[in-house]
Design a protein around this motif. Structure first.
Motif, PDB file in Angstrom:
ATOM      1  N   SER A  13       0.945  -1.236  -0.023  1.00 41.42           N
ATOM      2  CA  SER A  13       0.127  -0.085   0.001  1.00 41.42           C
ATOM      3  C   SER A  13       0.816   1.216  -0.075  1.00 41.42           C
ATOM      4  O   SER A  13       1.760   1.441   0.910  1.00 41.42           O
ATOM      5  CB  SER A  13      -0.848   0.122   1.175  1.00 41.42           C
ATOM      6  N   MET A  14       0.902   1.831  -1.185  1.00 37.01           N
ATOM      7  CA  MET A  14       1.931   3.019  -1.284  1.00 37.01           C
ATOM      8  C   MET A  14       1.819   4.422  -0.620  1.00 37.01           C
ATOM      9  O   MET A  14       2.664   4.986  -0.716  1.00 37.01           O
ATOM     10  CB  MET A  14       2.191   3.202  -2.816  1.00 37.01           C
ATOM     11  N   GLY A  15       0.590   4.463  -0.011  1.00 36.68           N
ATOM     12  CA  GLY A  15       0.443   5.711   0.761  1.00 36.68           C
ATOM     13  C   GLY A  15      -0.395   6.768  -0.001  1.00 36.68           C
ATOM     14  O   GLY A  15      -0.449   7.841   0.670  1.00 36.68           O
ATOM     15  N   ASP A  16      -0.398   6.707  -1.310  1.00 29.99           N
ATOM     16  CA  ASP A  16      -1.068   7.679  -2.367  1.00 29.99           C
ATOM     17  C   ASP A  16      -2.529   7.152  -2.896  1.00 29.99           C
ATOM     18  O   ASP A  16      -2.852   7.740  -3.647  1.00 29.99           O
ATOM     19  CB  ASP A  16      -0.121   8.262  -2.968  1.00 29.99           C
ATOM     20  N   GLY A  17      -2.738   6.109  -2.186  1.00 34.71           N
ATOM     21  CA  GLY A  17      -3.919   5.301  -2.873  1.00 34.71           C
ATOM     22  C   GLY A  17      -3.604   4.290  -3.664  1.00 34.71           C
ATOM     23  O   GLY A  17      -4.500   3.285  -4.136  1.00 34.71           O
ATOM     24  N   GLY A  18      -2.452   4.242  -4.253  1.00 34.43           N
ATOM     25  CA  GLY A  18      -1.911   3.034  -5.156  1.00 34.43           C
ATOM     26  C   GLY A  18      -1.665   1.744  -4.419  1.00 34.43           C
ATOM     27  O   GLY A  18      -1.456   1.911  -3.195  1.00 34.43           O
ATOM     28  N   THR A  19      -1.762   0.692  -5.047  1.00 31.13           N
ATOM     29  CA  THR A  19      -1.491  -0.596  -4.446  1.00 31.13           C
ATOM     30  C   THR A  19      -0.764  -1.598  -5.397  1.00 31.13           C
ATOM     31  O   THR A  19      -1.019  -1.558  -6.665  1.00 31.13           O
ATOM     32  CB  THR A  19      -2.697  -1.593  -3.772  1.00 31.13           C
ATOM     33  N   VAL A  20       0.264  -2.140  -4.993  1.00 26.44           N
ATOM     34  CA  VAL A  20       1.017  -3.324  -5.790  1.00 26.44           C
ATOM     35  C   VAL A  20       0.972  -4.557  -5.163  1.00 26.44           C
ATOM     36  O   VAL A  20       1.332  -4.610  -4.050  1.00 26.44           O
ATOM     37  CB  VAL A  20       2.524  -2.580  -5.986  1.00 26.44           C
ATOM     38  N   VAL A  21       0.842  -5.486  -5.946  1.00 26.94           N
ATOM     39  CA  VAL A  21       0.794  -6.927  -5.546  1.00 26.94           C
ATOM     40  C   VAL A  21       1.850  -7.674  -6.061  1.00 26.94           C
ATOM     41  O   VAL A  21       1.694  -7.676  -7.457  1.00 26.94           O
ATOM     42  CB  VAL A  21      -0.446  -7.740  -5.644  1.00 26.94           C
ATOM     43  N   CYS A  22       2.729  -8.198  -5.491  1.00 21.69           N
ATOM     44  CA  CYS A  22       3.980  -8.908  -6.159  1.00 21.69           C
ATOM     45  C   CYS A  22       4.127 -10.476  -5.795  1.00 21.69           C
ATOM     46  O   CYS A  22       3.936 -10.647  -4.566  1.00 21.69           O
ATOM     47  CB  CYS A  22       5.219  -8.126  -5.693  1.00 21.69           C
ATOM     48  N   SER A  23       4.383 -11.215  -6.704  1.00 21.28           N
ATOM     49  CA  SER A  23       4.544 -12.623  -6.285  1.00 21.28           C
ATOM     50  C   SER A  23       6.038 -13.106  -5.977  1.00 21.28           C
ATOM     51  O   SER A  23       5.981 -14.256  -5.593  1.00 21.28           O
ATOM     52  CB  SER A  23       4.139 -13.345  -7.512  1.00 21.28           C
ATOM     53  N   ASP A  40       8.704  -6.240 -13.006  1.00 24.38           N
ATOM     54  CA  ASP A  40       7.924  -7.362 -12.358  1.00 24.38           C
ATOM     55  C   ASP A  40       7.090  -6.791 -10.908  1.00 24.38           C
ATOM     56  O   ASP A  40       5.940  -7.314 -10.324  1.00 24.38           O
ATOM     57  CB  ASP A  40       8.598  -8.497 -11.971  1.00 24.38           C
ATOM     58  N   CYS A  41       7.683  -5.689 -10.323  1.00 23.60           N
ATOM     59  CA  CYS A  41       7.224  -5.448  -9.261  1.00 23.60           C
ATOM     60  C   CYS A  41       7.578  -3.772  -8.780  1.00 23.60           C
ATOM     61  O   CYS A  41       8.300  -3.588  -7.860  1.00 23.60           O
ATOM     62  CB  CYS A  41       7.678  -6.308  -7.859  1.00 23.60           C
ATOM     63  N   GLY A  42       7.232  -2.912  -9.523  1.00 24.91           N
ATOM     64  CA  GLY A  42       7.642  -1.449  -9.342  1.00 24.91           C
ATOM     65  C   GLY A  42       6.611  -0.632  -9.179  1.00 24.91           C
ATOM     66  O   GLY A  42       5.202  -0.937  -9.362  1.00 24.91           O
ATOM     67  N   TYR A  43       6.629   0.664  -8.836  1.00 24.39           N
ATOM     68  CA  TYR A  43       5.596   1.736  -8.787  1.00 24.39           C
ATOM     69  C   TYR A  43       6.222   2.863  -8.977  1.00 24.39           C
ATOM     70  O   TYR A  43       7.530   3.177  -8.360  1.00 24.39           O
ATOM     71  CB  TYR A  43       5.105   1.517  -6.987  1.00 24.39           C
ATOM     72  N   THR A  44       5.560   4.066  -9.545  1.00 20.39           N
ATOM     73  CA  THR A  44       6.060   5.291  -9.755  1.00 20.39           C
ATOM     74  C   THR A  44       5.107   6.227  -9.086  1.00 20.39           C
ATOM     75  O   THR A  44       3.770   6.096  -9.596  1.00 20.39           O
ATOM     76  CB  THR A  44       6.086   5.727 -11.364  1.00 20.39           C
ATOM     77  N   TYR A  45       5.587   6.997  -8.303  1.00 22.40           N
ATOM     78  CA  TYR A  45       4.703   8.041  -7.769  1.00 22.40           C
ATOM     79  C   TYR A  45       4.185   9.087  -8.791  1.00 22.40           C
ATOM     80  O   TYR A  45       5.260   9.408  -9.344  1.00 22.40           O
ATOM     81  CB  TYR A  45       5.411   8.813  -6.530  1.00 22.40           C
ATOM     82  N   SER A  46       2.969   9.769  -8.672  1.00 21.19           N
ATOM     83  CA  SER A  46       2.837  10.707  -9.791  1.00 21.19           C
ATOM     84  C   SER A  46       2.690  12.231  -9.017  1.00 21.19           C
ATOM     85  O   SER A  46       2.505  13.357  -9.585  1.00 21.19           O
ATOM     86  CB  SER A  46       1.443  10.578 -10.404  1.00 21.19           C
TER      87      SER A  46
END
Length: 100
Positions: A13-23, A40-46
């Protein structure tokens, strides 16, 4: 007795409303990848975290594990879900103007 634990999934849970699920654990960063996103398991803040309490996002990682065990002539599986840990991270912003 033997026991083998393996990760089933991570939920971020990225704290800005985004969620990432990684296996899995993701791909380690290397300099030769440059600015490419994780495969495979990244996130970019906008947006920046400036102006939020503590000027930071609260990032929460939740992990789900599967443990297979054997001993004394018996075997079994244990699930351990929703093990959580949180951390505050600061996300900055840079604005650039390029003119010709």
């Amino acid at each position: 007795m033997t026991a083998t634990a393996r990760i089933h999934k991570y939920t971020w849970s990225m704290g800005d409303g985004g969620t990432v699920v990684c296996s899995g654990p993701g791909t380690p960063f290397t300099d030769d990848r440059g600015g490419e996103p994780s495969p495979d398991c990244g996130y970019t803040y906008s947006s920046s975290s400036a102006g939020l309490p503590g000027d930071s996002f609260t990032v929460t990682a939740s992990s789900d594990w599967v443990i297979d065990w054997a001993g004394a002539g018996q075997t079994g599986t244990i699930r351990m879900d929703d093990l959580e840990r949180s951390v505050q991270i600061v996300v900055g912003e840079a604005q650039v103007l390029v003119t010709n």
